[in-house]
Write a protein that holds these residues in place. Structure first.
Motif, PDB file in Angstrom:
ATOM      1  N   ALA A   1       0.791  -1.118   0.108  1.00 22.76           N
ATOM      2  CA  ALA A   1       0.076  -0.015  -0.067  1.00 22.76           C
ATOM      3  C   ALA A   1       0.820   1.258  -0.111  1.00 22.76           C
ATOM      4  CB  ALA A   1      -0.943  -0.026   1.325  1.00 22.76           C
ATOM      5  N   ASP A   2       2.122   1.139   0.707  1.00 25.79           N
ATOM      6  CA  ASP A   2       2.703   2.486   0.901  1.00 25.79           C
ATOM      7  C   ASP A   2       3.412   2.844  -0.620  1.00 25.79           C
ATOM      8  OD1 ASP A   2       2.456   2.706   3.561  1.00 25.79           O
ATOM      9  OD2 ASP A   2       4.245   1.986   4.059  1.00 25.79           O
ATOM     10  N   HIS A   3       3.376   1.907  -1.533  1.00 29.46           N
ATOM     11  CA  HIS A   3       4.219   2.071  -2.823  1.00 29.46           C
ATOM     12  C   HIS A   3       3.067   1.641  -3.774  1.00 29.46           C
ATOM     13  CE1 HIS A   3       7.396   0.978  -0.025  1.00 29.46           C
ATOM     14  NE2 HIS A   3       8.175   2.007  -1.038  1.00 29.46           N
ATOM     15  N   ASP A   4       1.875   2.176  -3.344  1.00 29.20           N
ATOM     16  CA  ASP A   4       0.610   2.014  -4.452  1.00 29.20           C
ATOM     17  C   ASP A   4       0.496   0.774  -5.185  1.00 29.20           C
ATOM     18  OD1 ASP A   4      -1.618   3.338  -5.228  1.00 29.20           O
ATOM     19  OD2 ASP A   4      -0.610   4.197  -6.946  1.00 29.20           O
ATOM     20  N   TYR A   5       1.213  -0.410  -4.625  1.00 29.25           N
ATOM     21  CA  TYR A   5       1.010  -1.575  -5.069  1.00 29.25           C
ATOM     22  C   TYR A   5       1.840  -1.866  -6.525  1.00 29.25           C
ATOM     23  CZ  TYR A   5      -2.161  -2.428  -1.191  1.00 29.25           C
ATOM     24  OH  TYR A   5      -2.860  -2.771  -0.013  1.00 29.25           O
ATOM     25  N   GLN A   6       2.722  -0.804  -6.604  1.00 26.00           N
ATOM     26  CA  GLN A   6       3.623  -0.996  -7.796  1.00 26.00           C
ATOM     27  C   GLN A   6       4.840  -1.718  -7.555  1.00 26.00           C
ATOM     28  OE1 GLN A   6       3.985   3.142  -9.088  1.00 26.00           O
ATOM     29  NE2 GLN A   6       2.026   3.445  -8.995  1.00 26.00           N
ATOM     30  N   PRO A   7       5.719  -2.199  -8.378  1.00 28.86           N
ATOM     31  CA  PRO A   7       7.003  -3.003  -8.334  1.00 28.86           C
ATOM     32  C   PRO A   7       8.234  -1.868  -7.823  1.00 28.86           C
ATOM     33  CG  PRO A   7       6.169  -3.598 -10.436  1.00 28.86           C
ATOM     34  CD  PRO A   7       5.459  -2.247  -9.771  1.00 28.86           C
ATOM     35  N   PRO A   8       9.053  -2.513  -7.293  1.00 28.48           N
ATOM     36  CA  PRO A   8      10.266  -1.518  -6.557  1.00 28.48           C
ATOM     37  C   PRO A   8      10.669  -0.709  -7.791  1.00 28.48           C
ATOM     38  CG  PRO A   8      10.696  -3.975  -5.941  1.00 28.48           C
ATOM     39  CD  PRO A   8       9.379  -3.779  -6.796  1.00 28.48           C
ATOM     40  N   CYS A   9      11.244   0.266  -7.717  1.00 26.25           N
ATOM     41  CA  CYS A   9      11.769   1.012  -8.857  1.00 26.25           C
ATOM     42  C   CYS A   9      13.090   0.421  -9.356  1.00 26.25           C
ATOM     43  CB  CYS A   9      12.100   2.478  -8.396  1.00 26.25           C
ATOM     44  SG  CYS A   9      10.654   3.566  -8.191  1.00 26.25           S
ATOM     45  N   PRO A  10      13.439   0.715 -10.630  1.00 29.29           N
ATOM     46  CA  PRO A  10      14.751   0.571 -11.058  1.00 29.29           C
ATOM     47  C   PRO A  10      15.607   1.429 -10.286  1.00 29.29           C
ATOM     48  CG  PRO A  10      13.265   0.906 -12.750  1.00 29.29           C
ATOM     49  CD  PRO A  10      12.592   1.441 -11.723  1.00 29.29           C
ATOM     50  N   ASN A  11      16.975   1.124 -10.471  1.00 30.58           N
ATOM     51  CA  ASN A  11      18.172   1.814  -9.751  1.00 30.58           C
ATOM     52  C   ASN A  11      18.451   3.029 -10.549  1.00 30.58           C
ATOM     53  OD1 ASN A  11      19.568   0.540 -11.616  1.00 30.58           O
ATOM     54  ND2 ASN A  11      21.221   0.235 -10.096  1.00 30.58           N
ATOM     55  N   ASN A  12      18.097   3.397 -11.714  1.00 31.69           N
ATOM     56  CA  ASN A  12      18.361   4.358 -12.552  1.00 31.69           C
ATOM     57  C   ASN A  12      17.263   5.204 -12.986  1.00 31.69           C
ATOM     58  OD1 ASN A  12      17.575   2.286 -14.187  1.00 31.69           O
ATOM     59  ND2 ASN A  12      18.959   2.819 -15.642  1.00 31.69           N
ATOM     60  N   ILE A  13      16.316   5.498 -11.926  1.00 33.16           N
ATOM     61  CA  ILE A  13      15.014   6.355 -12.623  1.00 33.16           C
ATOM     62  C   ILE A  13      14.797   7.625 -12.015  1.00 33.16           C
ATOM     63  CG2 ILE A  13      13.691   5.413 -10.591  1.00 33.16           C
ATOM     64  CD1 ILE A  13      11.511   4.849 -12.780  1.00 33.16           C
ATOM     65  N   VAL A  14      14.376   8.432 -12.919  1.00 38.52           N
ATOM     66  CA  VAL A  14      13.784   9.805 -12.271  1.00 38.52           C
ATOM     67  C   VAL A  14      12.509   9.896 -12.631  1.00 38.52           C
ATOM     68  CG1 VAL A  14      14.072  12.222 -12.508  1.00 38.52           C
ATOM     69  CG2 VAL A  14      16.047  10.816 -12.462  1.00 38.52           C
ATOM     70  N   GLU A  15      11.514  10.131 -11.659  1.00 38.87           N
ATOM     71  CA  GLU A  15      10.121  10.030 -12.017  1.00 38.87           C
ATOM     72  C   GLU A  15       9.578  11.556 -11.939  1.00 38.87           C
ATOM     73  OE1 GLU A  15       8.056   5.915 -10.635  1.00 38.87           O
ATOM     74  OE2 GLU A  15       8.556   7.524  -9.136  1.00 38.87           O
ATOM     75  N   ALA A  16       9.385  12.085 -13.041  1.00 39.17           N
ATOM     76  CA  ALA A  16       8.972  13.557 -13.055  1.00 39.17           C
ATOM     77  C   ALA A  16       7.568  13.838 -12.984  1.00 39.17           C
ATOM     78  CB  ALA A  16       9.575  14.193 -14.220  1.00 39.17           C
ATOM     79  N   SER A  17       7.102  14.955 -12.387  1.00 40.19           N
ATOM     80  CA  SER A  17       5.712  15.694 -12.620  1.00 40.19           C
ATOM     81  C   SER A  17       5.504  15.846 -13.858  1.00 40.19           C
ATOM     82  CB  SER A  17       5.680  17.036 -11.693  1.00 40.19           C
ATOM     83  OG  SER A  17       6.555  17.729 -12.301  1.00 40.19           O
ATOM     84  N   LYS A  18       4.114  15.964 -14.057  1.00 36.11           N
ATOM     85  CA  LYS A  18       3.546  16.112 -15.549  1.00 36.11           C
ATOM     86  C   LYS A  18       3.993  17.636 -16.171  1.00 36.11           C
ATOM     87  CE  LYS A  18      -0.263  13.025 -14.743  1.00 36.11           C
ATOM     88  NZ  LYS A  18      -1.540  13.101 -14.470  1.00 36.11           N
ATOM     89  N   GLY A  19       3.856  18.739 -15.575  1.00 35.60           N
ATOM     90  CA  GLY A  19       4.279  20.117 -15.681  1.00 35.60           C
ATOM     91  C   GLY A  19       5.066  20.171 -17.131  1.00 35.60           C
ATOM     92  N   ARG A  20       6.239  20.944 -16.960  1.00 32.21           N
ATOM     93  CA  ARG A  20       7.161  21.093 -18.142  1.00 32.21           C
ATOM     94  C   ARG A  20       7.870  19.840 -18.389  1.00 32.21           C
ATOM     95  NH1 ARG A  20      10.205  26.180 -16.481  1.00 32.21           N
ATOM     96  NH2 ARG A  20      10.716  24.610 -14.918  1.00 32.21           N
ATOM     97  N   LEU A  21       8.124  18.813 -17.541  1.00 29.98           N
ATOM     98  CA  LEU A  21       8.950  17.821 -17.816  1.00 29.98           C
ATOM     99  C   LEU A  21       8.491  16.621 -18.799  1.00 29.98           C
ATOM    100  CD1 LEU A  21       9.908  17.182 -14.063  1.00 29.98           C
ATOM    101  CD2 LEU A  21      11.067  18.440 -15.946  1.00 29.98           C
ATOM    102  N   GLU A  22       6.986  16.681 -18.927  1.00 32.95           N
ATOM    103  CA  GLU A  22       6.533  15.865 -20.076  1.00 32.95           C
ATOM    104  C   GLU A  22       7.081  15.795 -21.365  1.00 32.95           C
ATOM    105  OE1 GLU A  22       2.135  13.720 -21.114  1.00 32.95           O
ATOM    106  OE2 GLU A  22       2.046  15.808 -20.042  1.00 32.95           O
ATOM    107  N   SER A  23       7.492  16.940 -21.717  1.00 33.75           N
ATOM    108  CA  SER A  23       8.075  17.201 -23.051  1.00 33.75           C
ATOM    109  C   SER A  23       9.517  16.685 -23.501  1.00 33.75           C
ATOM    110  CB  SER A  23       8.200  18.698 -23.309  1.00 33.75           C
ATOM    111  OG  SER A  23       9.267  19.261 -22.325  1.00 33.75           O
TER     112      SER A  23
END
Length: 136
Positions: free
Chosen positions: A110-132
């Motif tokens: 539940a703490d991780h929204d039932y998603q798998p562990p992250c890779p070790n080389n990830i940056v998760e960005a907000s939608k804002g300007r970063l989607e481009s």
């Protein structure tokens, strides 16, 4: 496996699958001006696919703000909290503030929204300007 209806698939997030083993990592590649990372979208708002509030300040954030979460090794025990990093991709560049850690050692709860562990080389960005920056 998440309880029915409990995994948020916003931003094409993956949900854990029953009896599937997921890789976990204890460190991230060394950081430099040219470190390659996998960029994904993440929602930092309450109820978004990012799960709980941000680790750096215990708050949820507006998805239009240029913010990111990074793998544990790059998060570096919180030493990058609320500091800006430069992100380049798709011929563009932006600056975003680190507000959270994406843990490559834990997930599927539940703490991780039932998603798998992250890779070790990830940056998760907000939608804002970063989607481009994403190659879609």
């Amino acid at each position: 496996m998440p309880p029915p209806g409990q995994c948020n698939t916003e931003d094409d997030s993956d949900c854990c699958k029953a009896r599937k083993m997921y890789p976990t990592y204890m460190c991230s590649p060394p950081m430099s001006d040219n470190t390659q990372a996998y960029l994904t979208l993440n929602s930092f708002k309450a109820g978004g696919d990012g799960g709980g509030p941000s680790e750096c300040n215990g708050k949820y954030h507006n998805d239009n703000t240029p913010i990111v979460t990074s793998s544990t090794g790059w998060y570096n025990g919180g030493s990058r909290c609320l500091k800006n990093i430069g992100i380049n991709g798709n011929g563009q560049s932006v600056v975003a503030m680190v507000v959270d850690e994406c843990d490559p050692t834990e997930g599927c709860d539940a703490d991780h929204d039932y998603q798998p562990p992250c890779p070790n080389n990830i940056v998760e960005a907000s939608k804002g300007r970063l989607e481009s920056l994403r190659c879609i």
